[in-house]
Scaffold this active site. Structure first.
Site: not given
Ligand code: GLN
Length: 307
Positions: A261, A243, A64, A191, A67
């Protein structure tokens, strides 16, 4: 920089005994088998001086954190119009939550949760298609990383796609409200590909420097985004970058940041440096346990908190 190198070495040494704590993301095999004991820190200042420790040169799945870079590209392209399609309020929900979308009629709360990132990525496909958008994202990150390797891990991308039912649900739901314009599979493919980008702490810190320098990449000496845009990305990172743990991160670290993650966190010390930390073990909110602790110590010892 020697002071900074000492601080980084100290923090690494202090936290090293705790390597392996936390829970490695296990929703896809390629992430689950990563060695949990890895731990890297990289701090790059605006002159390009780097202080690094541990596994700072080992590439990992940025997930993520991507992003932030897609948001930059989307703001460069769409300008303020982007904010009609995605909000800028913290969600207080997990990264992949769908609950707010119905009440808010397909306008995701912010660009750093999955729903918002899907809308952001959708804008990058306009006029470019899936392949063009994927190439733009990778090229942008490579340019910003200034020669440090940035690659796309095809295995991770394929596994994300094979297990991405929730992301597919989010995309379809948003599309039902008319807020995704390109074919769902194309948007999801781009994505998943951006999440599967692999880069080291050193590459990421280097790549994030424009955010610490009012939108100008200080080493390439190139304006990436206008100063207002860079400030706004930092504001969204501060309020929404982790988050439902964003408040806690602001409280403990006090720097704009974005977690993934894969266990990485990119943080920005405005007018000073960009920082990337990585350790795969995640805490309860799905962000790197050791990474968060390392940033907390770094902010305390450098006095870099923006507060
Ligand atoms: N690939 C993960 C998802 O979109 C990435 C989420 C993350 O890093 N929080 O579910």
């Amino acid at each position: 920089m020697t002071d900074l190198q000492n601080i980084v070495d100290e923090i690494h040494a202090e936290l090293s005994p705790r390597r392996g704590e936390g829970k490695v993301a296990d929703y896809i095999p390629a992430l689950a088998r990563v060695d949990a004991k890895q731990f890297g820190i990289a701090v790059v200042d605006l002159d390009g001086n780097a202080a690094i420790a541990g596994d700072a040169k080992t590439p990992f799945s940025i997930q993520s954190i991507s992003k932030v870079f897609t948001l930059t590209l989307a703001l460069c392209r769409s300008g303020a119009a982007l904010w009609t399609r995605v909000g800028r309020e913290p969600s207080g929900s997990p990264f992949n939550s769908i609950v707010q979308l119905e009440a808010e009629r397909g306008i995701p709360r912010n660009p750093l949760i999955n729903a918002g990132a899907l809308v952001v990525t959708d804008t990058l496909l306009d006029g470019r298609g899936a392949e063009g958008a994927a190439a733009d994202i990778l090229a942008f990150m490579r340019e910003r990383a200034g020669g440090e390797p940035v690659t796309r891990d095809a295995e991770v991308a394929a596994s994300e796609a094979a297990t991405g039912f929730r992301n597919a649900s989010l995309a379809n739901f948003i599309r039902a409200f008319g807020n995704i314009h390109n074919p769902i599979d194309d948007v999801l493919g781009v994505y998943f590909g951006q999440c599967a980008i692999a880069a080291s702490c050193l590459a990421l810190a280097r790549a994030g420097l424009y955010l610490a320098n009012e939108g100008v990449d200080p080493l390439a000496k190139r304006r990436v985004i206008d100063a207002a845009g860079a400030r706004r990305i930092c504001a969204v990172m501060m309020t929404c970058g982790h988050y439902d743990a964003s408040g806690d991160f602001a409280f403990r670290v006090g720097l704009p940041g974005k977690s993934g993650v894969g266990g990485g966190i990119l943080a920005v010390a405005p007018k000073r440096a960009a920082i990337a930390v990585w350790s795969p073990g995640l805490g309860a909110a799905g962000t790197s346990l050791l990474g968060g602790l390392a940033l907390e110590k770094l902010a305390a010892r450098t006095g870099w908190s923006v507060f």
